[in-house]
Design a protein around this motif. Sequence first.
Motif, PDB file in Angstrom:
ATOM      1  N   PRO A  17     -24.260 -58.464   7.942  1.00 26.82           N
ATOM      2  CA  PRO A  17     -25.542 -59.088   7.592  1.00 26.82           C
ATOM      3  C   PRO A  17     -26.639 -58.095   7.222  1.00 26.82           C
ATOM      4  O   PRO A  17     -27.699 -58.491   6.738  1.00 26.82           O
ATOM      5  CB  PRO A  17     -25.921 -59.843   8.874  1.00 26.82           C
ATOM      6  N   GLY A  18     -26.403 -56.791   7.439  1.00 23.75           N
ATOM      7  CA  GLY A  18     -27.424 -55.785   7.137  1.00 23.75           C
ATOM      8  C   GLY A  18     -28.653 -56.014   8.002  1.00 23.75           C
ATOM      9  O   GLY A  18     -28.555 -56.198   9.215  1.00 23.75           O
ATOM     10  N   THR A  19     -29.822 -56.057   7.357  1.00 28.43           N
ATOM     11  CA  THR A  19     -31.065 -56.276   8.111  1.00 28.43           C
ATOM     12  C   THR A  19     -31.335 -57.760   8.331  1.00 28.43           C
ATOM     13  O   THR A  19     -32.350 -58.123   8.916  1.00 28.43           O
ATOM     14  CB  THR A  19     -32.258 -55.669   7.355  1.00 28.43           C
ATOM     15  N   GLY A  20     -30.446 -58.596   7.812  1.00 28.47           N
ATOM     16  CA  GLY A  20     -30.596 -60.041   8.038  1.00 28.47           C
ATOM     17  C   GLY A  20     -31.535 -60.718   7.065  1.00 28.47           C
ATOM     18  O   GLY A  20     -32.204 -61.685   7.427  1.00 28.47           O
ATOM     19  N   GLN A  21     -31.531 -60.238   5.816  1.00 25.47           N
ATOM     20  CA  GLN A  21     -32.468 -60.836   4.861  1.00 25.47           C
ATOM     21  C   GLN A  21     -32.152 -62.309   4.565  1.00 25.47           C
ATOM     22  O   GLN A  21     -33.007 -63.043   4.071  1.00 25.47           O
ATOM     23  CB  GLN A  21     -32.540 -60.033   3.559  1.00 25.47           C
ATOM     24  N   TRP A  22     -30.920 -62.754   4.875  1.00 25.00           N
ATOM     25  CA  TRP A  22     -30.575 -64.167   4.616  1.00 25.00           C
ATOM     26  C   TRP A  22     -30.551 -65.006   5.888  1.00 25.00           C
ATOM     27  O   TRP A  22     -30.274 -66.211   5.826  1.00 25.00           O
ATOM     28  CB  TRP A  22     -29.184 -64.266   3.953  1.00 25.00           C
ATOM     29  N   VAL A  23     -30.846 -64.393   7.027  1.00 24.44           N
ATOM     30  CA  VAL A  23     -30.696 -65.118   8.293  1.00 24.44           C
ATOM     31  C   VAL A  23     -31.601 -66.359   8.339  1.00 24.44           C
ATOM     32  O   VAL A  23     -31.255 -67.373   8.960  1.00 24.44           O
ATOM     33  CB  VAL A  23     -30.958 -64.171   9.480  1.00 24.44           C
ATOM     34  N   TYR A  24     -32.748 -66.310   7.631  1.00 22.90           N
ATOM     35  CA  TYR A  24     -33.651 -67.471   7.660  1.00 22.90           C
ATOM     36  C   TYR A  24     -32.970 -68.727   7.133  1.00 22.90           C
ATOM     37  O   TYR A  24     -33.352 -69.849   7.471  1.00 22.90           O
ATOM     38  CB  TYR A  24     -34.927 -67.170   6.844  1.00 22.90           C
ATOM     39  N   LEU A  25     -31.899 -68.553   6.342  1.00 18.74           N
ATOM     40  CA  LEU A  25     -31.195 -69.721   5.800  1.00 18.74           C
ATOM     41  C   LEU A  25     -30.440 -70.485   6.883  1.00 18.74           C
ATOM     42  O   LEU A  25     -30.065 -71.638   6.688  1.00 18.74           O
ATOM     43  CB  LEU A  25     -30.216 -69.276   4.704  1.00 18.74           C
ATOM     44  N   PHE A  26     -30.192 -69.810   8.028  1.00 16.00           N
ATOM     45  CA  PHE A  26     -29.485 -70.486   9.131  1.00 16.00           C
ATOM     46  C   PHE A  26     -30.476 -71.035  10.157  1.00 16.00           C
ATOM     47  O   PHE A  26     -30.089 -71.370  11.272  1.00 16.00           O
ATOM     48  CB  PHE A  26     -28.538 -69.508   9.848  1.00 16.00           C
ATOM     49  N   ALA A  27     -31.742 -71.079   9.801  1.00 20.22           N
ATOM     50  CA  ALA A  27     -32.780 -71.450  10.775  1.00 20.22           C
ATOM     51  C   ALA A  27     -32.417 -72.707  11.532  1.00 20.22           C
ATOM     52  O   ALA A  27     -31.858 -73.647  10.979  1.00 20.22           O
ATOM     53  CB  ALA A  27     -34.116 -71.632  10.062  1.00 20.22           C
ATOM     54  N   LYS A  36     -23.585 -70.936  17.633  1.00 19.05           N
ATOM     55  CA  LYS A  36     -23.629 -69.489  17.913  1.00 19.05           C
ATOM     56  C   LYS A  36     -23.406 -68.752  16.596  1.00 19.05           C
ATOM     57  O   LYS A  36     -22.597 -69.203  15.771  1.00 19.05           O
ATOM     58  CB  LYS A  36     -22.480 -69.154  18.886  1.00 19.05           C
ATOM     59  N   ILE A  37     -24.108 -67.655  16.389  1.00 11.78           N
ATOM     60  CA  ILE A  37     -23.805 -66.800  15.231  1.00 11.78           C
ATOM     61  C   ILE A  37     -23.573 -65.382  15.745  1.00 11.78           C
ATOM     62  O   ILE A  37     -24.418 -64.820  16.450  1.00 11.78           O
ATOM     63  CB  ILE A  37     -24.943 -66.749  14.192  1.00 11.78           C
ATOM     64  N   TYR A  38     -22.410 -64.811  15.410  1.00 14.48           N
ATOM     65  CA  TYR A  38     -22.138 -63.406  15.699  1.00 14.48           C
ATOM     66  C   TYR A  38     -22.401 -62.625  14.415  1.00 14.48           C
ATOM     67  O   TYR A  38     -21.717 -62.833  13.412  1.00 14.48           O
ATOM     68  CB  TYR A  38     -20.682 -63.214  16.142  1.00 14.48           C
ATOM     69  N   GLY A  39     -23.394 -61.746  14.447  1.00 15.60           N
ATOM     70  CA  GLY A  39     -23.688 -60.888  13.300  1.00 15.60           C
ATOM     71  C   GLY A  39     -22.905 -59.592  13.482  1.00 15.60           C
ATOM     72  O   GLY A  39     -23.228 -58.785  14.359  1.00 15.60           O
ATOM     73  N   VAL A  40     -21.875 -59.390  12.659  1.00 14.33           N
ATOM     74  CA  VAL A  40     -20.976 -58.236  12.815  1.00 14.33           C
ATOM     75  C   VAL A  40     -21.464 -57.111  11.900  1.00 14.33           C
ATOM     76  O   VAL A  40     -21.182 -57.084  10.702  1.00 14.33           O
ATOM     77  CB  VAL A  40     -19.526 -58.649  12.467  1.00 14.33           C
TER      78      VAL A  40
END
Length: 189
Positions: A17-27, A36-40
């Motif tokens: 996911p890197g810095t998580g620039q797309w994580v907001y899409l899983f809000a 649960k989300i595991y960011g590997v």
Amino acid sequence: MPLLQNSATGICLDIGPGTGQWVYLFARASNPSITKIYGVEPNKAFHAELRRNAVEAGLGDKYEIIGCGAEELATKGGLEPGSVDTVITVQCLCSIPTPQKIIKELYPLLKPGGKWLVFEHVRTKYQNDFVGVLNNIWPHFLNGCDITRPTDEWLLQAGKWDDVQLGPTAGEGKYDTIPHVSGTLTKAK
Ligand SMILES: C[S@@+](CC[C@H](N)C(=O)[O-])C[C@H]1O[C@@H](n2cnc3c(N)ncnc32)[C@H](O)[C@@H]1O
């Protein structure tokens, strides 16, 4: 990124996911079925920002960073085969050193009926022309990113799928110079 919005469910593996620039899409508000989300993410320099983005998306209690490579998940991640509902790979199989190996190792972790969400660079018909030449220098500026991988074919070969919805990304033609493959593969039940 309509692909990622409302598509991830249950236990998710967010690979690279890197810095998580797309994580907001899983809000949380728009994805209530994510448990649960595991960011590997093996690059520890990204973890603080990734964590911040997860918290901002309201996922502070659901997003757990696993600081290893995807190839180490089976041994270090503690994940059982058939335990994951959604695998997410966004622009990471192009820069991971052993993509074929990792695809083969991730497939068994997915539950039957589970979904793999994909947005990845994929090779173009200009492979043997200037893209091949460009790819000699491209990885040096973009963290090892290789734009000539047949990632879509490797995913198809990983195992049996009940449904495959892969194609060019919206707004990209099939013969774009540096195209992406985008969509979903559903594991056979
Ligand atoms: C091009 S970046 C993409 C980051 C993010 N997915 C995005 O779209 O902004 C590739 C990511 O893959 C990660 N990566 C590299 N090798 C990896 C591996 N073996 N397993 C998991 N992630 C890896 C890198 O650290 C980096 O964060």
